[in-house]
Structure formats: C-alpha cells, structure tokens
Write a protein that holds these residues in place. Structure first.
Motif, PDB file in Angstrom:
ATOM      1  N   PRO A 164      -1.183  48.383  14.625  1.00  0.00           N
ATOM      2  CA  PRO A 164      -0.855  49.732  14.702  1.00  0.00           C
ATOM      3  C   PRO A 164      -0.782  50.752  13.451  1.00  0.00           C
ATOM      4  O   PRO A 164      -0.981  51.919  13.620  1.00  0.00           O
ATOM      5  N   ILE A 165      -0.662  50.215  12.172  1.00  0.00           N
ATOM      6  CA  ILE A 165      -0.832  50.901  10.886  1.00  0.00           C
ATOM      7  C   ILE A 165      -2.350  51.124  10.875  1.00  0.00           C
ATOM      8  O   ILE A 165      -2.469  52.499  10.763  1.00  0.00           O
ATOM      9  N   LEU A 166      -3.385  50.423  11.385  1.00  0.00           N
ATOM     10  CA  LEU A 166      -4.756  50.756  11.226  1.00  0.00           C
ATOM     11  C   LEU A 166      -5.063  52.113  12.218  1.00  0.00           C
ATOM     12  O   LEU A 166      -5.653  52.994  12.100  1.00  0.00           O
ATOM     13  N   GLY A 167      -4.462  51.677  13.396  1.00  0.00           N
ATOM     14  CA  GLY A 167      -4.679  52.474  14.423  1.00  0.00           C
ATOM     15  C   GLY A 167      -4.237  53.979  14.313  1.00  0.00           C
ATOM     16  O   GLY A 167      -4.596  54.982  14.518  1.00  0.00           O
ATOM     17  N   GLY A 168      -2.819  54.019  13.563  1.00  0.00           N
ATOM     18  CA  GLY A 168      -2.029  55.287  13.178  1.00  0.00           C
ATOM     19  C   GLY A 168      -2.820  56.001  12.249  1.00  0.00           C
ATOM     20  O   GLY A 168      -2.942  57.483  12.518  1.00  0.00           O
ATOM     21  N   ALA A 169      -3.570  55.322  11.294  1.00  0.00           N
ATOM     22  CA  ALA A 169      -4.247  55.980  10.217  1.00  0.00           C
ATOM     23  C   ALA A 169      -5.536  56.618  10.829  1.00  0.00           C
ATOM     24  O   ALA A 169      -5.875  57.656  10.574  1.00  0.00           O
ATOM     25  N   ILE A 170      -6.139  55.871  11.778  1.00  0.00           N
ATOM     26  CA  ILE A 170      -7.430  56.275  12.319  1.00  0.00           C
ATOM     27  C   ILE A 170      -6.848  57.694  13.133  1.00  0.00           C
ATOM     28  O   ILE A 170      -7.739  58.782  13.021  1.00  0.00           O
ATOM     29  N   PHE A 171      -6.105  57.607  13.839  1.00  0.00           N
ATOM     30  CA  PHE A 171      -5.552  58.694  14.816  1.00  0.00           C
ATOM     31  C   PHE A 171      -5.151  59.879  13.858  1.00  0.00           C
ATOM     32  O   PHE A 171      -5.475  61.292  14.381  1.00  0.00           O
TER      33      PHE A 171
END
Length: 575
Positions: A164-171
């Motif tokens: 979720p941290i990685l996905g949030g950063a990408i978003f």
C-alpha cells in the motif's frame, strides 16, 4: 484510448499470441525462485552435487524457454503495434481528406500534422508496452504474492505493509504529473505551427529581415514546451528513487524478520532467498504499473486528440441518392446565394444571382474582400451556401456527388500549388492517364513550353517542394496547363493571370478562347485588361453584385467599375 483499439482487429491472432507468450514468460520467471530454493535447501545444504546439477540444468532450460517466448512476444507486439499505427494513420488521413475547408480552419493544419504523426506514435508506443505489461504486471504481482505466501504466510505480512505504501507513492506522484501531458501536446501544436509558418514563409522572413523575430518566436514556443516537459519529468523523476527507497527498505525488513524466522526454525535459507525474489518481482511489477501510469495518460491525451479528428463529421457530404452526372453539365447558375464564414459579423456574399453558359466567358471583378474568390469556392462545394442554390446543368450541386461535380471542373487557384515531381507529373495531376501529346498541348496553350524547353530535362525536369525552383508566373502557367489537360466542362480561374506580363496574358487568353469554346469559363481578376474581352463582367462590391454587362456597358453605366478602370488605365486606353 480503448476506442482506438478497434483498429487492432486485423491483428487479433497476433495479440492473442503475444498474451500467451507473455503468460508463459511470467510463469517461467515465477518458477525460477522455487527451483533456486530447492537447490539451496536440498542440494547445497545436503551437499548433493548431482541434485544441484540436475535442478541447475532444468533452471537453464526454463530460463532459455522464458527468453525464447520473451523474444517472440517482443517481435509480435512490435508487429501488432506498428500495424496498428499504420492503420490509424490511414484512417485519420482518409478522414481528413473528406473534410471541408471549415474543418481545416477549425482544427488547424499544424495540429492535424501533429495528431497524424506524434499523437499516433504516442499511442503506438503505449500499445506495445501494454501488450507486454498488461499480462505480465498483474501476473507477476498476483503470482508473486501467492508464491511468497506459500513460502511463509507470516513473513508475507511485511508485504501487506509495504505494497500500500508503494502504491500510494505511485498514485500521488503520477496524479500530479498526468495533467501536464495534455498541456504538452497543445504546446507541441504551437511549436509545429510556428515552425511551419517560418519555413513556408522563409522568403518573406528574409525579405523583411525578420529572422531574429522568427527565431524569438520559435525560442518562446520551444522554451514553453521545454519548461512544461522539464516540470512533468521532474515530478515523474521522484517516482524511481521513491520506489527504490521503498524496495530497499522492504528488502531490509524481509531480511531482518526472515533471519528471525530462520533462527526460530519456521523457514529455511532457500525459502527466504526465494521469498526475497518473489518480493522483488512484486515490487517490480508495481514499477511496471507505474511506468504505465506515466505513459498511458499521455497516450490517452493523444488518443483523445485523434478521436476528435475521427469524430469530426465533415459538414459537406454526399446526400443520400446523390447523382453522378448533370444533364447540361456546362451551365452554372447562382440563385439568390448568400454565404457567411463561421464567426463572421457580415456575409461574405449576399443575394448573388447570375447564370454562366457554355461558350461564354464570365469575368468577376471587384475590390479586395468583395467576395470574388469565395464565389468560386462555392461552385466545387469547398463550402456550402447558407441561402439560395447553385446549379450545374440545372442540378443543385448538393444533389450531385462531390466526385462527379469536381470531375466537371478545372480549377486554377489564386495561389498556384505545385507538388514534388516532374513538370509532366504536375500537369498530369489534372488527368492521370493523359498522353504525352495531351500534356504538351496543354503546356502550349498555357504558354509554358518556352520555359519548359529551356530546362535541362524538359517535361522531365523536377519541381522542388512547393515549386520553389520556378517563378510565380511559371507556377501559374503550369497550374493553368493542369486544368486544361483535364478538358473540363467548367473552367474556374481565380486571379490566375496576376503574375503574367501583359503580352503573355493576352496570348494565353487568346489560346484559351479557342480551347474553351464549348466550356463555361469564370475568371476572377484584379486587372481590367484581363476581363475587358469577357462576354459578361460581374462587378462585386461588399459581397453583392452591383453591376453586370460588357466592358463598354459597365464603363458607361456603372460607377464602381468605372472607378476600377480609371485606377488602372489612362484616358487614352479607356477611350
């Protein structure tokens, strides 16, 4: 963007093969960490050398198979995307060819060039990437999670926190950069517009010493595009280091907690190494998704611009049941015709009524902006009338197919246009299957044989782009020859003699008289000497006909015409 993918239909089997090969490649990559785990836990730890060789050889076979299907996937995805680009370019060009002049005015020539080249290329590149990553990214992510959980469900909780941290950063990063991509394409349009104007008008630019001005214009447009590109790339540049930072911290966390799991006897060393590789595959699959976040929005903006062109319905179309021929094709009749350009405050033409018959020369004269060229443009339906009707051979031009209507017309435009190729090719543009004798005869009538004969290769002499290696008068004569070789029923000369000297003008009109004896001839001219011998002269003023008759009749009874004559001829010439 997905609307454009309908043009992939001819490559359906190719796309299916790409997806299958990518699936096999993903399975091969997912299987390799498990084999490596077995080598460590069952071969290295027990020192079973034959087992290491056997599983190692199998790993090489799996790797070779994965590489083979990867090459096939790359080849086929390139083939499909390139074919898709070719089809879309053909569709866009074919659709643009049907546009009336109003659609060209609305979208702009520079923008149409950008959309047909750069925008389609953007979509083509993203399609190739999607064909590879559309299957691989979710497969690697989901498959990696399943395999990681199978190795150690407890250690997989680290991934639950990290993903979720990685996905949030990408978003967050992609969300800030995406809006700039549409802006970039518009600024690229502006750059192309400035470049096109500067190159096509290079003679004017140099004649007025405006090179520095044009350089500043280009620099401003170029800097504007560059600043936007730099800004969006700066935003997107954060994505890679942020993701690598998260991935490296996740590796540390996995090693830390994995070491604790090994010490407690819940996991073996090989399984931990396999788990780390699966975690990396999951992370890199998310990085693939991030790359699509970068590319897809820009391609979506480009696709929207392409769809805008394809969705633009030409205002001028063949009506249902349109006829392929007119009865008495030579007669041109204007019946109370009015026309206004889109957005104009006043009509360009209003209440125009006259009839031009075969065997007659009808000349149109008037001041600048009086509507002379607009009147001629309505005959071949470059524009449609707002009111009234134009009839050819008694048939409304809207009831004829555009092809049949224009096959009756030989147009010589106000601005002579030549194409790259030979002089013969340019004359044959009016009639593709014209014999050599027809080409020579058309050139003779147009008074072009003298300068053509002076060229090294005669009719095979090459015309450069835009006809820059011939003079204005020579271009006009070649344009006239192009219309003559067509042998049309109707000749439209839009100020086509302006670059000719008086002697050549007189000889050309005398030759035309004989050639066009059975045709309807309409001549727009600024020079009185060009229209004096016409059977009838129409005087236009502010879009209205204010006089009609022969030269002598108008000279006696029409004040507007007399003013034009007196401004060009001496009293002796008038008398």
């Amino acid at each position: 963007m997905f609307r454009l993918f309908r043009f992939l239909k001819p490559y359906g089997w190719t796309v299916s093969a790409v997806l299958l090969f990518v699936l096999l490649q993903s399975l091969a990559e997912l299987y390799l960490p498990t084999l490596m785990s077995d080598i460590i836990d069952k071969g290295v730890v027990t020192q079973d050398i034959p087992y290491i060789w056997r599983i190692g050889g199998f790993m090489l076979l799996v790797t070779a198979g994965g590489a083979a299907v990867a090459v096939c996937a790359s080849f086929l995805s390139s083939k499909a995307s390139a074919g898709f680009g070719r089809i879309v370019r053909e569709k866009v060009f074919g659709h643009v060819e049907k546009f009336s002049l109003q659609e060209f005015d609305k979208i702009g020539t520079a923008s149409l060039i950008t959309r047909t080249t750069n925008d389609i290329n953007q979509v083509q590149q993203v399609l190739m990437m999607m064909l590879r990553m559309m299957v691989m990214a979710p497969m690697m992510c989901i498959g990696g999670i399943i395999m990681a959980v199978s190795k150690d469900p407890t250690l997989s909780l680290v991934l639950v926190a990290i993903i979720p941290i990685l996905g949030g950063a990408i978003f967050l990063i992609a969300g800030r950069g995406i809006p700039y991509f549409k802006v970039m394409q518009k600024k690229l349009d502006r750059l192309n517009l400035v470049l096109r104007e500067s190159l096509t008008g290079i003679r004017v630019v140099r004649a007025f010493n405006r090179i520095d001005h044009e350089t500043r214009r280009f620099d401003d447009a170029n800097r504007d595009l560059t600043d936007t590109a730099v800004k969006v790339n700066q935003i997107m540049a954060f994505m890679w280091p942020v993701m690598m930072l998260i991935i490296n911290f996740s590796s540390i966390a996995i090693l830390w907690f994995g070491g604790l799991r090994i010490n407690s006897g819940h996991i073996q060393v090989g399984d931990l190494m396999a788990f780390i590789q699966y975690a990396m595959q999951i992370m890199f699959s998310l990085m693939m998704v991030s790359m699509m976040f970068v590319m897809v929005p820009r391609a979506s903006a480009s696709a929207a611009r392409i769809n805008e062109v394809l969705d633009t319905a030409p205002l001028i179309n063949n009506l249902p049941g349109a006829r392929d021929e007119a009865r008495n094709a030579g007669t041109v009749e204007f019946d109370n015709v009015s026309f206004s350009y889109p957005g104009a405050e006043q009509p360009a033409l209003e209440g125009i009524t006259f009839t031009a018959k075969p065997g007659e020369v009808t000349a149109i004269i008037g001041g600048t902006g009086s509507g002379k060229s607009t009147l001629l443009s309505l005959i071949p339906r470059f524009y449609d009338t707002d009111e009234g009707a134009i009839r050819v051979g008694g048939t409304d031009v809207r009831e004829l197919t555009q092809e049949s209507l224009r096959s009756l017309i030989g147009l010589v435009p106000q601005k002579a246009v030549l194409f790259t190729g030979t002089i013969g090719d340019n004359i044959r543009y009016g009639k593709e299957d014209a014999e050599e004798e027809e080409v020579r005869r058309a050139a003779e009538i147009a008074q072009a044989t003298e300068f053509i004969g002076g060229m090294a290769d005669g009719f095979d002499s090459v015309i450069s782009q835009g006809g820059t290696n011939v003079s204005g008068g020579q271009k006009q004569r070649l344009s006239i020859a192009r219309a003559i070789v067509r042998r049309p029923k109707i000749y439209l000369f839009d100020d086509s003699f302006s670059a000719l000297d008086f002697k050549t003008d007189a000889k050309l009109r005398a030759a035309l008289r004989k050639e066009t004896a059975d045709a309807t001839v309409l001549i727009v001219a600024q020079r009185v000497s060009t229209v004096m011998d016409a059977d009838r002269i129409l005087v236009l003023d502010n879009g209205r006909i204010v006089g009609s008759g022969t030269h002598r009749e108008l000279l006696e009874h029409n004040e507007v015409y007399r003013e034009i004559v007196e401004s060009q001829l001496s009293e002796e010439e008038i008398a």
